[in-house]
Design a protein around this motif. Structure first.
Motif, PDB file in Angstrom:
ATOM      1  N   TRP A 185       0.840  -1.201   0.000  1.00 28.35           N
ATOM      2  CA  TRP A 185       0.000   0.000   0.000  1.00 28.35           C
ATOM      3  C   TRP A 185       0.875   1.251   0.000  1.00 28.35           C
ATOM      4  CZ3 TRP A 185      -2.323   2.415   4.923  1.00 28.35           C
ATOM      5  CH2 TRP A 185      -3.175   3.483   4.577  1.00 28.35           C
ATOM      6  N   HIS A 186       1.905   1.262   0.834  1.00 30.28           N
ATOM      7  CA  HIS A 186       2.918   2.330   0.806  1.00 30.28           C
ATOM      8  C   HIS A 186       4.275   1.671   0.985  1.00 30.28           C
ATOM      9  CE1 HIS A 186       0.331   5.842   0.869  1.00 30.28           C
ATOM     10  NE2 HIS A 186      -0.345   5.362   1.885  1.00 30.28           N
ATOM     11  N   PRO A 187       5.340   2.256   0.409  1.00 31.21           N
ATOM     12  CA  PRO A 187       6.668   1.658   0.558  1.00 31.21           C
ATOM     13  C   PRO A 187       7.015   1.456   2.034  1.00 31.21           C
ATOM     14  CG  PRO A 187       6.742   3.495  -0.996  1.00 31.21           C
ATOM     15  CD  PRO A 187       5.355   3.478  -0.413  1.00 31.21           C
ATOM     16  N   GLY A 188       7.543   0.273   2.346  1.00 33.33           N
ATOM     17  CA  GLY A 188       8.006   0.016   3.706  1.00 33.33           C
ATOM     18  C   GLY A 188       6.927  -0.443   4.673  1.00 33.33           C
ATOM     19  N   PHE A 189       5.650  -0.341   4.276  1.00 33.40           N
ATOM     20  CA  PHE A 189       4.564  -0.797   5.154  1.00 33.40           C
ATOM     21  C   PHE A 189       4.523  -2.331   5.166  1.00 33.40           C
ATOM     22  CE2 PHE A 189       1.090   2.577   5.870  1.00 33.40           C
ATOM     23  CZ  PHE A 189       1.992   3.631   5.835  1.00 33.40           C
ATOM     24  N   PRO A 190       3.929  -2.920   6.217  1.00 38.72           N
ATOM     25  CA  PRO A 190       3.602  -4.342   6.116  1.00 38.72           C
ATOM     26  C   PRO A 190       2.668  -4.493   4.906  1.00 38.72           C
ATOM     27  CG  PRO A 190       3.102  -3.490   8.330  1.00 38.72           C
ATOM     28  CD  PRO A 190       3.424  -2.316   7.463  1.00 38.72           C
ATOM     29  N   LEU A 191       2.792  -5.590   4.167  1.00 36.20           N
ATOM     30  CA  LEU A 191       1.920  -5.744   3.007  1.00 36.20           C
ATOM     31  C   LEU A 191       0.477  -5.940   3.454  1.00 36.20           C
ATOM     32  CD1 LEU A 191       3.934  -7.864   0.420  1.00 36.20           C
ATOM     33  CD2 LEU A 191       3.966  -5.417   0.853  1.00 36.20           C
ATOM     34  N   SER A 192      -0.454  -5.554   2.572  1.00 35.98           N
ATOM     35  CA  SER A 192      -1.877  -5.704   2.901  1.00 35.98           C
ATOM     36  C   SER A 192      -2.567  -6.448   1.761  1.00 35.98           C
ATOM     37  CB  SER A 192      -2.496  -4.329   3.166  1.00 35.98           C
ATOM     38  OG  SER A 192      -2.066  -3.397   2.201  1.00 35.98           O
ATOM     39  N   GLY A 196      -0.453  12.859   4.640  1.00 37.01           N
ATOM     40  CA  GLY A 196       0.823  12.185   4.385  1.00 37.01           C
ATOM     41  C   GLY A 196       1.697  11.984   5.605  1.00 37.01           C
ATOM     42  N   GLY A 197       1.512  12.795   6.636  1.00 39.33           N
ATOM     43  CA  GLY A 197       2.335  12.649   7.843  1.00 39.33           C
ATOM     44  C   GLY A 197       2.205  11.267   8.463  1.00 39.33           C
ATOM     45  N   HIS A 198       0.981  10.735   8.457  1.00 36.66           N
ATOM     46  CA  HIS A 198       0.780   9.421   9.084  1.00 36.66           C
ATOM     47  C   HIS A 198       1.524   8.318   8.316  1.00 36.66           C
ATOM     48  CE1 HIS A 198      -2.391   9.800   6.088  1.00 36.66           C
ATOM     49  NE2 HIS A 198      -2.593   8.500   6.116  1.00 36.66           N
ATOM     50  N   VAL A 199       1.702   8.516   7.008  1.00 32.05           N
ATOM     51  CA  VAL A 199       2.450   7.534   6.218  1.00 32.05           C
ATOM     52  C   VAL A 199       3.924   7.544   6.645  1.00 32.05           C
ATOM     53  CG1 VAL A 199       3.203   6.898   3.896  1.00 32.05           C
ATOM     54  CG2 VAL A 199       0.851   7.704   4.278  1.00 32.05           C
ATOM     55  N   GLN A 200       4.485   8.750   6.779  1.00 33.20           N
ATOM     56  CA  GLN A 200       5.878   8.855   7.240  1.00 33.20           C
ATOM     57  C   GLN A 200       6.036   8.211   8.625  1.00 33.20           C
ATOM     58  OE1 GLN A 200       6.262  13.135   7.300  1.00 33.20           O
ATOM     59  NE2 GLN A 200       6.820  13.271   5.143  1.00 33.20           N
ATOM     60  N   MET A 201       5.024   8.410   9.481  1.00 35.46           N
ATOM     61  CA  MET A 201       5.108   7.862  10.838  1.00 35.46           C
ATOM     62  C   MET A 201       5.151   6.336  10.828  1.00 35.46           C
ATOM     63  SD  MET A 201       2.502  10.368  12.831  1.00 35.46           S
ATOM     64  CE  MET A 201       2.578   9.542  14.420  1.00 35.46           C
ATOM     65  N   VAL A 202       4.283   5.715  10.021  1.00 39.28           N
ATOM     66  CA  VAL A 202       4.279   4.241   9.962  1.00 39.28           C
ATOM     67  C   VAL A 202       5.633   3.752   9.442  1.00 39.28           C
ATOM     68  CG1 VAL A 202       3.279   2.204   8.825  1.00 39.28           C
ATOM     69  CG2 VAL A 202       1.772   3.999   9.716  1.00 39.28           C
ATOM     70  N   GLN A 203       6.138   4.417   8.404  1.00 36.02           N
ATOM     71  CA  GLN A 203       7.432   4.008   7.843  1.00 36.02           C
ATOM     72  C   GLN A 203       8.538   4.083   8.898  1.00 36.02           C
ATOM     73  OE1 GLN A 203       7.112   6.783   4.602  1.00 36.02           O
ATOM     74  NE2 GLN A 203       6.544   5.209   3.111  1.00 36.02           N
ATOM     75  N   LYS A 204       8.529   5.160   9.706  1.00 34.26           N
ATOM     76  CA  LYS A 204       9.549   5.294  10.750  1.00 34.26           C
ATOM     77  C   LYS A 204       9.347   4.277  11.872  1.00 34.26           C
ATOM     78  CE  LYS A 204      10.911   9.732  11.703  1.00 34.26           C
ATOM     79  NZ  LYS A 204      10.770  11.182  12.012  1.00 34.26           N
ATOM     80  N   ALA A 205       8.075   3.957  12.155  1.00 34.68           N
ATOM     81  CA  ALA A 205       7.777   3.078  13.298  1.00 34.68           C
ATOM     82  C   ALA A 205       8.044   1.608  12.977  1.00 34.68           C
ATOM     83  CB  ALA A 205       6.329   3.260  13.738  1.00 34.68           C
ATOM     84  N   MET A 206       8.228   1.285  11.699  1.00 36.81           N
ATOM     85  CA  MET A 206       8.467  -0.116  11.330  1.00 36.81           C
ATOM     86  C   MET A 206       9.714  -0.683  12.024  1.00 36.81           C
ATOM     87  SD  MET A 206       6.267  -1.732   9.459  1.00 36.81           S
ATOM     88  CE  MET A 206       7.082  -3.064   8.556  1.00 36.81           C
ATOM     89  N   LYS A 207      10.722   0.178  12.253  1.00 32.77           N
ATOM     90  CA  LYS A 207      11.949  -0.353  12.849  1.00 32.77           C
ATOM     91  C   LYS A 207      11.752  -0.823  14.293  1.00 32.77           C
ATOM     92  CE  LYS A 207      14.244   3.864  14.625  1.00 32.77           C
ATOM     93  NZ  LYS A 207      12.952   4.448  15.054  1.00 32.77           N
ATOM     94  N   ASP A 208      10.714  -0.310  14.950  1.00 39.34           N
ATOM     95  CA  ASP A 208      10.447  -0.735  16.332  1.00 39.34           C
ATOM     96  C   ASP A 208       9.381  -1.824  16.403  1.00 39.34           C
ATOM     97  OD1 ASP A 208      12.190   1.262  17.369  1.00 39.34           O
ATOM     98  OD2 ASP A 208      10.606   2.740  17.012  1.00 39.34           O
ATOM     99  N   LEU A 209       8.894  -2.253  15.233  1.00 43.50           N
ATOM    100  CA  LEU A 209       7.861  -3.295  15.223  1.00 43.50           C
ATOM    101  C   LEU A 209       8.568  -4.645  15.278  1.00 43.50           C
ATOM    102  CD1 LEU A 209       4.956  -4.217  15.009  1.00 43.50           C
ATOM    103  CD2 LEU A 209       5.112  -4.030  12.541  1.00 43.50           C
ATOM    104  N   THR A 210       8.878  -5.080  16.500  1.00 46.78           N
ATOM    105  CA  THR A 210       9.621  -6.327  16.666  1.00 46.78           C
ATOM    106  C   THR A 210       8.715  -7.394  17.262  1.00 46.78           C
ATOM    107  OG1 THR A 210      10.297  -5.666  18.874  1.00 46.78           O
ATOM    108  CG2 THR A 210      11.781  -5.087  17.056  1.00 46.78           C
TER     109      THR A 210
END
Length: 627
Positions: free
Chosen positions: A101-108, A384-398
């Motif tokens: 859906w957006h680059p770097g997001f978990p796939l949907s 668009g801000g929320h998209v940047q946030m998800v992309q940044k938060a992916m690194k902490d999604l462990t």
């Protein structure tokens, strides 16, 4: 028109041992889909065989069913059954496709709209989940639409917010309205509000927050220096670093909106309550980024706290709620449909926890968080801000951050004696343990050894799908690529069932309680954060807070999101009988008994509390992410 019918079909000749049942529906001149629950076969010797279906039978699609006994791939010896198993997965993999859906997001899911989804996972009635309809309806119910013509105008003062607030009042939201300015109330929300996942024990004051003893001395109660307080574990921190550099919403040229990335230092006082002692509104220390203190002028301190509450709202909506419950649950869902056939015990175990998740997320991408969606209307992270946030938060999604007890421990928040009022932790651990014990019981019925786990090719494909497509194959996520023991499998299934049920409930259903009083959770700010002390007035604060129109949209949203579904199924309620075996039925009964005990304990604790905590009470935890 929905009716429920049962049909009897009698067969004269002896059919021998029944392996499969094939159902097809004739095509009529109008669409007439049929939802089939199950078929029961009575054999000549008087035995009953259950063939669960729980699927829609549509035109020209035949459905082939196996009986309800759960089987691992290794259990199927007959060619026709092996073939049925393979064919089911092949057709599911064509229907359930991954898409970015957006680059770097978990796939949907690969679908543009709810109507494109496979019939079996669509909502029964699409109107029920139309966000635009629901928000508008909510605003009518809340009687706030009369303010919409004044969209851009400010409220006149705090009391003016009450004009949209009073319509629905429940104990917590009213309590918030009365006490939101108090430091105790501000601190309490980090533990038991709708975003209780950020606070951590501070092991050293970060360089970027140059707090001195002089600044905070009047807040400390133990006659210790700040360093000693840190050593004793009495200092806590919440850092909104993720928001640094995120673009604020620019979709409305008439209203400039602002974001900040504050750092908040908190203190456990002698009553063991958590209170704020210092707030810096930006990440880089400097003369134009002062550290605000409780000893500052009243409105300086209040505005600093409001900025933290607004930042907390953004992280809550986009990271805690959207990414870490909705998007992650969708990954589990798609992988399950792609890799586990209906006869697999883990499909039967997980399917109730996936109900409507892909559908609600698809609808959200269609109306809510798309370009020009509802999210853009009132949120500073829209556009668009929320998209940047998800992309940044992916690194902490462990993986370990989704293991509830581990994550609490990693934040240094596990001691009950030390931090007694952390009800989110206490209830969450009880529910986690109950789910884990249920998962272990089911695993022990079907997997007699670790070897059987290793050899289950379908399970391994499921786990691999989640790692490769959900976590984008990131080693650092710590998600397993394969599962080798029954113990690891139990934890893995607990992560899935807990995230889709309890974690989502904890961060979703409190939104009206905590966010309906707008100054306590402003979805946007219309003035930049203050850069000096001693100049803030009440007028400036009201000018910074959301205007009337955005307040109304926000209120409609948090109200609609906090509602249960009409026929909500709560944790442990499994009306669809995917499982038929007695041992599993016994495991379910034991699970429900454990959950009932947790409900009683929570009810008892909440008695006479001004602020009861009930989001993790199992009778209020829906089985799946469906709103």
């Amino acid at each position: 028109m929905q009716g429920v019918d049962s049909y009897d079909v009698t067969v004269e000749e002896d059919l021998g041992e029944i392996q499969l049942i094939k159902i097809e529906k004739r095509k009529y001149w109008y669409q007439d889909d049929w939802y089939l629950k199950y078929i029961t076969v009575k054999t000549p010797v008087g035995d009953y065989l259950e063939f669960p279906c729980y699927r829609w039978i549509t035109d020209e699609k035949e459905v082939v069913l196996r009986d309800g006994r759960a089987k691992l791939p290794r259990d199927d010896k007959i060619q026709i059954l092996k073939q049925h198993r393979r064919k089911e997965l092949e057709s599911r993999q064509k229907m359930y496709r991954w898409k970015e859906w957006h680059p770097g997001f978990p796939l949907s899911i690969d679908a543009h709209s709810h109507s494109e989804l496979p019939r079996d996972i669509q909502f029964d009635n699409e109107k029920g989940i139309d966000f635009i309809l629901n928000y508008t309806k909510a605003m009518e119910n809340l009687y706030v639409n009369r303010f919409m013509h004044m969209f851009q105008s400010s409220w006149s003062d705090f009391a003016d917010f009450e004009r949209i607030f009073v319509r629905i009042s429940n104990t917590i939201s009213e309590y918030v309205m009365q006490h939101w300015r108090e430091d105790f109330m501000f601190g309490y929300q980090f533990l038991n509000g709708c975003n209780p996942v950020l606070i951590r024990r501070c092991t050293e004051i970060p360089k970027k927050l140059p707090v001195t003893m002089d600044m905070v001395e009047c807040s400390l109660e133990r006659n210790l220096t700040l360093e000693e307080e840190v050593k004793q574990g009495n200092i806590f921190i919440v850092d909104y670093e993720l928001l640094d550099g995120v673009d604020a919403n620019r979709t409305d040229p008439c209203t400039i909106q602002y974001l900040a990335a504050p750092i908040c230092l908190l203190y456990k006082n002698l009553e063991k309550k958590i209170v704020p002692i210092a707030i810096q509104l930006g990440q880089k220390p400097g003369p134009d980024n002062p550290i605000f203190l409780p000893s500052d002028a009243t409105y300086d301190w209040l505005l600093a706290k409001i900025w933290v509450r607004s930042s907390d709202f953004h992280i809550h909506q986009t990271v805690t709620h959207l990414l870490r419950t909705h998007l992650v649950s969708e990954v589990f869902s798609i992988a399950m449909f792609r890799q586990l056939p209906a006869v697999h015990p883990l499909f039967k175990l997980l399917v109730p926890h996936m109900r409507f998740t892909i559908a609600i997320n698809t609808k959200a991408r269609e109306q809510l968080i798309c370009e020009c969606g509802l999210f853009d209307k009132a949120n500073a992270t829209g556009g668009g801000g929320h998209v940047q946030m998800v992309q940044k938060a992916m690194k902490d999604l462990t993986y370990s951050s989704l293991c509830f007890p581990e994550e609490i421990k990693a934040k240094g928040m596990d001691s009950k004696e030390d931090i007694p009022y952390y009800f989110y932790r206490d209830d969450g651990i009880k529910v986690w343990e109950a789910i884990k014990s249920f998962a272990e019981d089911v695993i022990h019925i079907y997997y007699e050894s670790d070897e059987v786990v290793c050899e289950d090719v379908e399970l391994q494909a499921f786990v691999k799908d989640i790692y490769v497509y959900g976590m984008r194959g990131m080693k650092a996520s710590g998600f397993p690529k394969m599962i080798r023991t029954r113990e690891t499998l139990a934890e893995y299934l607990t992560v899935i069932m807990f995230t889709t049920s309890a974690q989502h409930a904890a961060v979703n259903f409190g939104q009206y309680d905590w966010c309906s009083w707008i100054p306590n959770a402003p979805p946007t700010m219309r003035c930049p954060p203050p850069t000096e002390k001693g100049t803030v007035t009440i007028e400036q604060i009201v000018e910074s807070l959301p205007d009337r129109g955005r307040s109304c949209w926000h209120l409609g949203a948090v109200w609609a999101l906090s509602q249960f579904q009409d026929k909500e199924l709560f944790l442990g309620m499994y009306p669809d009988e995917h499982f038929v075996e007695k041992p599993v039925k016994e495991a379910m009964a034991k699970f429900r008994k454990n959950l009932d005990e947790i409900v009683s304990a929570i009810t008892e604790r909440n008695k006479n509390k001004k602020l009861p905590y009930y989001y993790l009470s199992p009778d209020r935890i829906p089985n799946s992410v469906a709103v």
